[in-house]
Design an enzyme around this catalytic site. Structure first.
Site, short mmCIF file in Angstrom:
data_model
loop_
_atom_site.label_atom_id
_atom_site.label_comp_id
_atom_site.label_asym_id
_atom_site.label_seq_id
_atom_site.Cartn_x
_atom_site.Cartn_y
_atom_site.Cartn_z
N GLU A 127 0.82 -1.21 0.00
CA GLU A 127 0.00 0.00 0.00
C GLU A 127 0.86 1.27 0.00
OE1 GLU A 127 -4.15 1.22 2.15
OE2 GLU A 127 -2.51 0.61 3.47
N ALA A 266 0.26 -2.40 10.87
CA ALA A 266 -0.27 -3.62 10.27
C ALA A 266 -0.82 -3.30 8.89
CB ALA A 266 -1.37 -4.22 11.16
N MET A 267 -1.17 -4.36 8.14
CA MET A 267 -1.76 -4.20 6.81
C MET A 267 -2.81 -5.27 6.59
SD MET A 267 -1.87 -2.43 4.10
CE MET A 267 -2.98 -2.73 2.74
N HIS A 299 -8.86 -3.38 14.16
CA HIS A 299 -8.82 -2.42 13.05
C HIS A 299 -8.62 -3.16 11.73
CE1 HIS A 299 -7.12 1.48 11.25
NE2 HIS A 299 -6.78 0.56 10.37
N GLU A 300 -7.61 -4.04 11.69
CA GLU A 300 -7.32 -4.75 10.44
C GLU A 300 -8.46 -5.69 10.07
OE1 GLU A 300 -4.89 -3.59 8.77
OE2 GLU A 300 -4.24 -2.41 10.49
N GLU A 322 -10.05 3.58 6.10
CA GLU A 322 -9.24 3.81 7.30
C GLU A 322 -10.03 4.43 8.45
OE1 GLU A 322 -6.68 2.34 7.73
OE2 GLU A 322 -5.84 1.97 5.75
#
Length: 829
Positions: A127, A266-267, A299-300, A322
């Site tokens: 990203e 993180a991703m 969140h991820e 996001e």
């Protein structure tokens, strides 16, 4: 490579003319353990339709060997960033055979050799647009397609991707792994992870769905991996999202991999989420650290729906994923895990980031104008994440929770595996809430800046809230008074809708009146004089942690804005922090205090305040409960304070070598030991031999990085010159080692040693921007910006470089603004 920076206009034109049907990507990683081999082979076959005669594929690598279009070899037209294609038909198949580089910057396919055991580890990070560093592709989020990955790797390695393994073939000392095709996803969330990773497995089930779960890390960290705790939070998140989103988890399995030298927290790669190794705690960790990790996990996971299932069309609408993920991380933490105080951490940590970003001259609306990829790279900021999440919290209060989640469910069903813009989401939320959200969106999503709320006496039992600039808010005003135990508790809470610049509401006198009680909206709050006096004497008597968090936020914002002196803020922290029971608030205070000393105090006041702060932290380590989170947090604060004041250097060294008294119960783990050694190095009380000795105790990746930082921290001209040279000339430095060298160069209270490099900085940054990747260049431009006492050098550079890339100018403008804020605060008397 002038064509590497893709623009919104050209990618929109490409997606109108080209539709991708599928990708087949072959990666040959068998040579990865050979450190002398910088490259790997990559072959990509793309099937697509076209209504144009010509287009291009994106690729960033040393060479393209061949291109075949519709079964015919064609000339290679490659400029270092784009592979030109012409003579297209309605239906096309193109195969690109190329060579790609292993990365040391965390962009593309990153390669890491673990010094603890010599093992090699690989992982991808893309990203916003680094998939093209690994395989040829249409690198834009709105050109989704199924991907089939085939990876050749050494035998015995774990090889992971977004989907489960469909076939595995072993051939001697190598293996070839073919993964099942993905569902339609964007290039930037595809993933490959390979290496001798340690792996723990579990599962989650609900109704007819069972999702295999796994957690992985480097083998040398396996002893520290608390996989059961990670699985517990994962299951809690899966339960919450299954109940509230009404769309079953679509991506099959759910791998979570902790990887080294990661640029991010993180991703959200679907089915293969990657995390920073900082979340694998080698030693003691506080509740605040566990809470932060849980927040990131959740969140991820939210991204599996907001971002992966439904993806923004272009990076203008990055907030569509996001902001929602940031909001959901806090919400699910508070409602589904043991971290019920997650909103306290959000109010103090995340919103502080948003307030900082939103007051810069480069601030932008949540729905931003992102013209190209360089702008997109810098848009992963506090506005897109934390301000967006704060605004969503306000939106939930505005439309109602039930309408919000029903709107989300409709959004997922209507746009699954597609791409969206702001209008698509507002359509669903307007339908479920019965409200026209166009004005709300204009006020909150399409304008920039943060409102400031102040309280005025309107007479005869009425008060007024004044806000500048004006936005629609729904908030609560808390009236706090002392109870029979001497605690400050909320006696009355009044809900107020703000529309205009001045709103009058019925009120009553109280020792403390807190605007935006319960932290429902996004605005800076000022304390009225009586409330300020109350909290400066009795802040520890405020029982509600969220109210305390709002108060501390108000004090910090007033300090940053030059309305409250840094000395006054520091006095409050020294008085009340030692009794603060909330780990997130304590962590924030222990971060803000040294920052205030070094940035917001006039230089003449700093030595005395540094010593006071060191003594406060030192005392707290010995007086807080042995072995507690608070003791550990204060010990880390000692390490930070001791880097700018050497009063306790002898005692610190005695603790490290075992000859002095270590505070009872203190967990002196490797990371804390390195922090203390760095402090000694920065004040001239540690030599390279000392640091070599510590490395012998901790010869790990973390240990080597920490030693590099400590070596560069030593206050010697020759050391600073060596660090400076390495930063600008040693392109073999990894992302993590570059950061460590920069941090060491800047460490300590020795501005006189690094000031001679100021002119060199401004002379070099444009070249750095043109020659380094944006990730590495950003670290240098931000990390080395001169913290002097004048704005003149940055102003001169900006005037002379009006034609510099917009992303580079943005970074310089932002750093200049931070310095200007410092100077204004220092001038406050």
């Amino acid at each position: 490579m002038p064509s590497a920076n893709l623009t919104r206009a050209e990618t929109a034109e490409r997606s109108r003319a080209v539709s991708v049907r599928s990708y087949h990507v072959d990666l040959d990683l068998r040579g990865a353990p050979d450190a002398g081999n910088p490259c790997f082979a990559t072959t990509t076959t793309v099937e697509f339709t076209a209504t144009t005669d010509a287009t291009w594929l994106d690729f960033l690598g040393p060479r393209v060997e061949s291109v075949a279009l519709n079964d015919a070899a064609v000339p290679v037209r490659y400029d270092g960033a784009r592979i030109g294609l012409s003579g297209l038909r309605a239906h096309n198949v193109v195969t690109v055979v190329a060579t790609a580089d292993y990365s040391r910057s965390g962009e593309g396919l990153h390669r890491y050799v673990d010094p603890a055991d010599g093992q090699t580890y690989l992982y991808t990070q893309y990203e916003p647009a680094d998939a093209r560093r690994v395989f040829a592709c249409f690198e834009q989020p709105d050109m989704k397609a199924p991907f089939t990955f085939v990876v050749s790797a050494p035998a015995g390695w774990q090889v992971l991707s977004n989907r489960h393994v469909a076939e595995r073939e072993s051939l001697g000392d190598a293996q070839t792994v073919k993964f099942a095709p993905t569902l339609p996803i964007s290039t930037y969330i595809t993933a490959v992870v390979a290496g001798p990773y340690h792996r723990a497995e579990s599962s989650w089930s609900r109704d007819e769905l069972t999702v295999p779960l796994a957690v992985s890390c480097r083998a040398s960290l396996a002893q520290y991996l608390d996989a059961d705790a990670v699985f517990a939070v994962t299951r809690q998140g899966m339960d919450f999202y299954a109940e509230h989103f009404g769309y079953p988890y679509p991506f099959g399995k759910y791998d979570q991999v902790f990887v080294p030298e990661y640029n991010l927290g993180a991703m959200e790669n679907p089915g293969c989420v990657t995390f920073t190794e900082a979340y694998v705690f080698r030693g003691a960790a506080t509740a605040a650290q566990y809470q932060a990790r849980a927040n990131t996990i959740l969140h991820e996971m939210a991204h599996m729906w907001f971002g992966d299932l439904v993806t923004m069309t272009w990076w203008d609408d990055l907030w569509l994923k996001e902001s929602f993920a940031d909001y959901m991380g806090a919400l699910v933490s508070a409602e589904a895990t043991e971290f019920t105080d997650a909103w306290v951490a959000f109010a103090n940590r995340r919103k502080a980031w948003a307030y900082l970003q939103d007051q810069l001259p480069t601030t932008h609306p949540i729905v931003a104008d992102i013209v190209d990829l360089e702008a997109a790279k810098l848009n992963f900021d506090g506005i897109t994440y934390a301000k967006g999440a704060s605004v969503l919290k306000q939106l939930v209060a505005f439309v109602g929770r039930d309408a919000f989640f029903e709107g989300a469910r409709r959004y997922f069903r209507r746009h699954a595996f597609g791409n969206t813009t702001l209008a698509d989401l507002l359509t669903e939320l307007s339908a479920t809430s019965g409200r026209d959200l166009s004005e709300w969106a204009r006020a909150w999503l399409q304008t920039s800046g943060v409102s400031t709320l102040t309280l005025e006496d309107a007479g005869e039992g009425w008060s007024a809230i004044v806000q500048r600039p004006a936005r629609p808010h729904r908030l609560a005003v808390g009236h706090y008074d002392f109870d029979e135990h001497g605690d400050l508790v909320c006696r009355r809470r009044v809900e107020v809708d703000l529309e205009a610049e001045r709103t009058v509401f019925e009120s009553a006198p109280a020792p403390l009146i807190l605007l935006d009680d319960a932290d429902l909206t996004y605005a800076k709050v000022r304390l009225d004089p009586r409330s300020l006096e109350t909290v400066e004497h009795s802040l520890d008597r405020v029982v509600d942690p969220l109210a305390r968090g709002s108060i501390w936020s108000a004090l910090w914002n007033a300090t940053r804005d030059g309305e409250l002196t840094a000395a006054r803020y520091l006095a409050a922290v020294r008085r009340f922090a030692v009794a603060e029971p909330n780990p997130a608030l304590l962590t924030a205070l222990l971060t803000n205090a040294p920052y205030a000393i070094e940035h917001y105090l006039p230089p003449a006041s700093r030595p005395g305040q540094r010593r006071r702060w060191l003594e406060a932290a030192w005392t707290a380590v010995f007086t807080t409960a042995p072995g507690s989170d608070e003791q550990l947090a204060w010990a880390r604060a000692v390490a930070v304070a001791a880097a700018v004041d050497d009063t306790r250097a002898a005692e610190v060294r005695a603790i490290l070598d075992g000859t002095g008294k270590t505070p009872d119960g203190l967990r002196l783990d490797p990371d804390l030991r390195w922090q203390l050694w760095t402090a000694l190095a920065a004040t001239g009380h540690a030599e390279s031999a000392d640091l070599d000795g510590e490395l012998a105790r901790d010869d790990t990746g973390s240990g080597r990085t920490a030693r590099l930082r400590a070596l560069a921290a030593r206050p010697l001209p020759a050391v600073k010159d060596q660090a400076w040279t390495a930063i600008f000339t040693d392109t073999a430095l990894s992302n993590e080692h570059l950061d460590a060298t920069i941090a060491g160069f800047r460490a300590g209270a020795h501005r006189e040693l690094i000031a001679p490099f100021d002119d060199d900085y401004f002379a070099a940054i444009r070249t750095v921007w043109s020659e380094r990747s944006i990730e590495m260049a950003r670290r240098i431009v931000v990390g080395l910006f001169p913290a002097g006492n004048t704005l003149e050098p940055s102003d001169r550079w900006l005037e002379a470089h009006a034609d510099a890339p917009a992303a580079l100018r943005r970074l310089v403008v932002e750093q200049r603004d931070h310095l200007a804020r410092d100077l204004r605060a220092q001038a406050l008397r």
